[in-house]
Motif scaffolding. Structure first.
Motif, PDB file in Angstrom:
ATOM      1  N   SER A 114     -12.466   0.343   3.663  1.00  0.00           N
ATOM      2  CA  SER A 114     -12.238   1.696   4.183  1.00  0.00           C
ATOM      3  C   SER A 114     -12.819   1.606   5.712  1.00  0.00           C
ATOM      4  O   SER A 114     -12.277   2.823   6.278  1.00  0.00           O
ATOM      5  CB  SER A 114     -13.093   2.663   3.392  1.00  0.00           C
ATOM      6  N   GLU A 115     -13.594   1.015   5.941  1.00  0.00           N
ATOM      7  CA  GLU A 115     -13.878   1.061   7.445  1.00  0.00           C
ATOM      8  C   GLU A 115     -13.142   0.064   8.441  1.00  0.00           C
ATOM      9  O   GLU A 115     -12.921   0.186   9.626  1.00  0.00           O
ATOM     10  CB  GLU A 115     -15.354   0.495   7.724  1.00  0.00           C
ATOM     11  N   ASN A 116     -12.162  -0.634   7.958  1.00  0.00           N
ATOM     12  CA  ASN A 116     -11.388  -1.731   8.723  1.00  0.00           C
ATOM     13  C   ASN A 116      -9.801  -1.465   8.002  1.00  0.00           C
ATOM     14  O   ASN A 116      -9.754  -2.128   7.030  1.00  0.00           O
ATOM     15  CB  ASN A 116     -11.985  -3.034   8.312  1.00  0.00           C
ATOM     16  N   LYS A 117      -8.914  -0.758   8.687  1.00  0.00           N
ATOM     17  CA  LYS A 117      -7.605  -0.677   8.440  1.00  0.00           C
ATOM     18  C   LYS A 117      -6.712  -1.741   8.328  1.00  0.00           C
ATOM     19  O   LYS A 117      -6.008  -2.040   7.399  1.00  0.00           O
ATOM     20  CB  LYS A 117      -6.942   0.527   9.222  1.00  0.00           C
ATOM     21  N   GLU A 118      -7.137  -2.768   9.143  1.00  0.00           N
ATOM     22  CA  GLU A 118      -6.517  -4.185   9.377  1.00  0.00           C
ATOM     23  C   GLU A 118      -6.794  -4.888   8.128  1.00  0.00           C
ATOM     24  O   GLU A 118      -5.973  -5.643   7.323  1.00  0.00           O
ATOM     25  CB  GLU A 118      -6.818  -4.761  10.678  1.00  0.00           C
ATOM     26  N   ALA A 119      -7.921  -5.010   7.725  1.00  0.00           N
ATOM     27  CA  ALA A 119      -8.295  -5.572   6.657  1.00  0.00           C
ATOM     28  C   ALA A 119      -7.925  -4.966   5.329  1.00  0.00           C
ATOM     29  O   ALA A 119      -7.375  -5.787   4.355  1.00  0.00           O
ATOM     30  CB  ALA A 119      -9.940  -5.656   6.531  1.00  0.00           C
ATOM     31  N   GLU A 120      -7.679  -3.811   5.471  1.00  0.00           N
ATOM     32  CA  GLU A 120      -7.314  -3.112   4.102  1.00  0.00           C
ATOM     33  C   GLU A 120      -5.702  -3.306   4.026  1.00  0.00           C
ATOM     34  O   GLU A 120      -5.332  -3.571   3.089  1.00  0.00           O
ATOM     35  CB  GLU A 120      -7.220  -1.413   4.171  1.00  0.00           C
ATOM     36  N   ALA A 121      -4.926  -3.457   5.117  1.00  0.00           N
ATOM     37  CA  ALA A 121      -3.634  -4.045   5.005  1.00  0.00           C
ATOM     38  C   ALA A 121      -3.409  -5.225   4.672  1.00  0.00           C
ATOM     39  O   ALA A 121      -2.592  -5.589   3.741  1.00  0.00           O
ATOM     40  CB  ALA A 121      -2.831  -3.751   6.393  1.00  0.00           C
ATOM     41  N   ALA A 122      -4.392  -6.111   4.910  1.00  0.00           N
ATOM     42  CA  ALA A 122      -4.321  -7.641   4.579  1.00  0.00           C
ATOM     43  C   ALA A 122      -4.619  -7.565   3.151  1.00  0.00           C
ATOM     44  O   ALA A 122      -3.891  -8.777   2.332  1.00  0.00           O
ATOM     45  CB  ALA A 122      -5.167  -8.467   5.388  1.00  0.00           C
ATOM     46  N   TYR A 123      -5.601  -7.020   2.616  1.00  0.00           N
ATOM     47  CA  TYR A 123      -5.834  -6.957   1.132  1.00  0.00           C
ATOM     48  C   TYR A 123      -4.948  -6.608   0.510  1.00  0.00           C
ATOM     49  O   TYR A 123      -4.669  -7.096  -0.715  1.00  0.00           O
ATOM     50  CB  TYR A 123      -7.069  -6.061   1.032  1.00  0.00           C
ATOM     51  N   ASP A 124      -4.068  -5.430   0.849  1.00  0.00           N
ATOM     52  CA  ASP A 124      -2.984  -4.910  -0.066  1.00  0.00           C
ATOM     53  C   ASP A 124      -2.034  -5.779  -0.256  1.00  0.00           C
ATOM     54  O   ASP A 124      -1.358  -6.040  -1.041  1.00  0.00           O
ATOM     55  CB  ASP A 124      -2.537  -3.500   0.566  1.00  0.00           C
ATOM     56  N   SER A 125      -1.730  -6.566   0.941  1.00  0.00           N
ATOM     57  CA  SER A 125      -0.459  -7.623   1.071  1.00  0.00           C
ATOM     58  C   SER A 125      -0.883  -8.784   0.187  1.00  0.00           C
ATOM     59  O   SER A 125      -0.025  -9.130  -0.853  1.00  0.00           O
ATOM     60  CB  SER A 125      -0.401  -8.107   2.482  1.00  0.00           C
ATOM     61  N   ALA A 126      -2.201  -9.249   0.054  1.00  0.00           N
ATOM     62  CA  ALA A 126      -2.597 -10.454  -0.676  1.00  0.00           C
ATOM     63  C   ALA A 126      -2.458  -9.921  -2.346  1.00  0.00           C
ATOM     64  O   ALA A 126      -2.192 -10.549  -3.108  1.00  0.00           O
ATOM     65  CB  ALA A 126      -3.873 -10.914  -0.339  1.00  0.00           C
ATOM     66  N   ARG A 127      -2.894  -8.673  -2.401  1.00  0.00           N
ATOM     67  CA  ARG A 127      -2.963  -8.221  -3.851  1.00  0.00           C
ATOM     68  C   ARG A 127      -1.571  -8.228  -4.270  1.00  0.00           C
ATOM     69  O   ARG A 127      -1.179  -8.520  -5.418  1.00  0.00           O
ATOM     70  CB  ARG A 127      -3.696  -6.784  -3.920  1.00  0.00           C
TER      71      ARG A 127
END
Length: 192
Positions: A114-127
């Motif tokens: 929630s604090e890091n939008k780039e990490a959230e996008a990478a997580y969503d892609s990996a998921r």
């Protein structure tokens, strides 16, 4: 109702193995209240949990007797049953502790995302990629992974459901399925 110990425990086991329902009921009723009270005091659990553990304990005991895994009990029947029950309660505590640690990790993970939008996008892609890989797997792999990770089934239950000859076969199959996913995940990294 207490079991008459004029019969030896060996006779009780033989009677159960022969399918004597009355003997099974006697054994079940003999220690139920004492087990529930003991486990509630010793482990500080609810009556409902204590009854569930007692039911699981007797199920394990009867299955072992019927499968021929028990022929003689070195301790008293009560000691043997309470030992199984103690292990069942510990398994529940272990599972709850595992879940608590997992939940704490997830909270931290989602806080980071929630604090890091780039990490959230990478997580969503990996998921998304992981689900695509899962969907592309064979039905046997999907089934065994679903049983283990989503339904939280034991390896012995999975062996029975999948028709495997042993837990070891199920464990090996699950390992191979996970290796296939890992290989597919690593492939873009090594190719590019």
């Amino acid at each position: 109702m207490k079991i008459s110990f004029r019969r030896s425990e060996k006779d009780i086991i033989a009677s159960i193995r022969e399918g004597n329902q009355r003997m099974m009921e006697e054994v079940y009723l003999s220690y139920r209240n004492e087990f529930v009270n003991w486990s509630r005091r010793k482990f500080d659990i609810t009556e409902e949990d204590a009854l569930d553990h007692y039911q699981d304990t007797l199920t394990v005991f009867f299955e072992k007797v019927m499968n021929g895994n028990i022929s003689v009990i070195e301790s008293s029947l009560k000691t043997y049953l309470f030992g199984i029950g103690k292990n069942k309660v510990r398994q529940q505590f272990d599972e709850r502790n595992r879940m608590k640690r997992h939940e704490e990790g997830l909270v931290e993970h989602y806080r980071f995302l929630s604090e890091n939008k780039e990490a959230e996008a990478a997580y969503d892609s990996a998921r998304s990629q992981t689900w695509e890989l899962f969907d592309a797997m064979g039905e046997a792999c999907k089934r065994i992974l679903r049983l283990f990770y989503f339904e939280k089934r034991s390896m012995s239950e999975i062996a029975d459901i999948m028709g495997h000859s042993s837990e070891a076969v199920s464990r090996t199959t699950k390992k191979r399925c996970l290796e296939k996913i890992r290989e597919q995940v690593k492939k873009p990294l090594t190719d590019g």
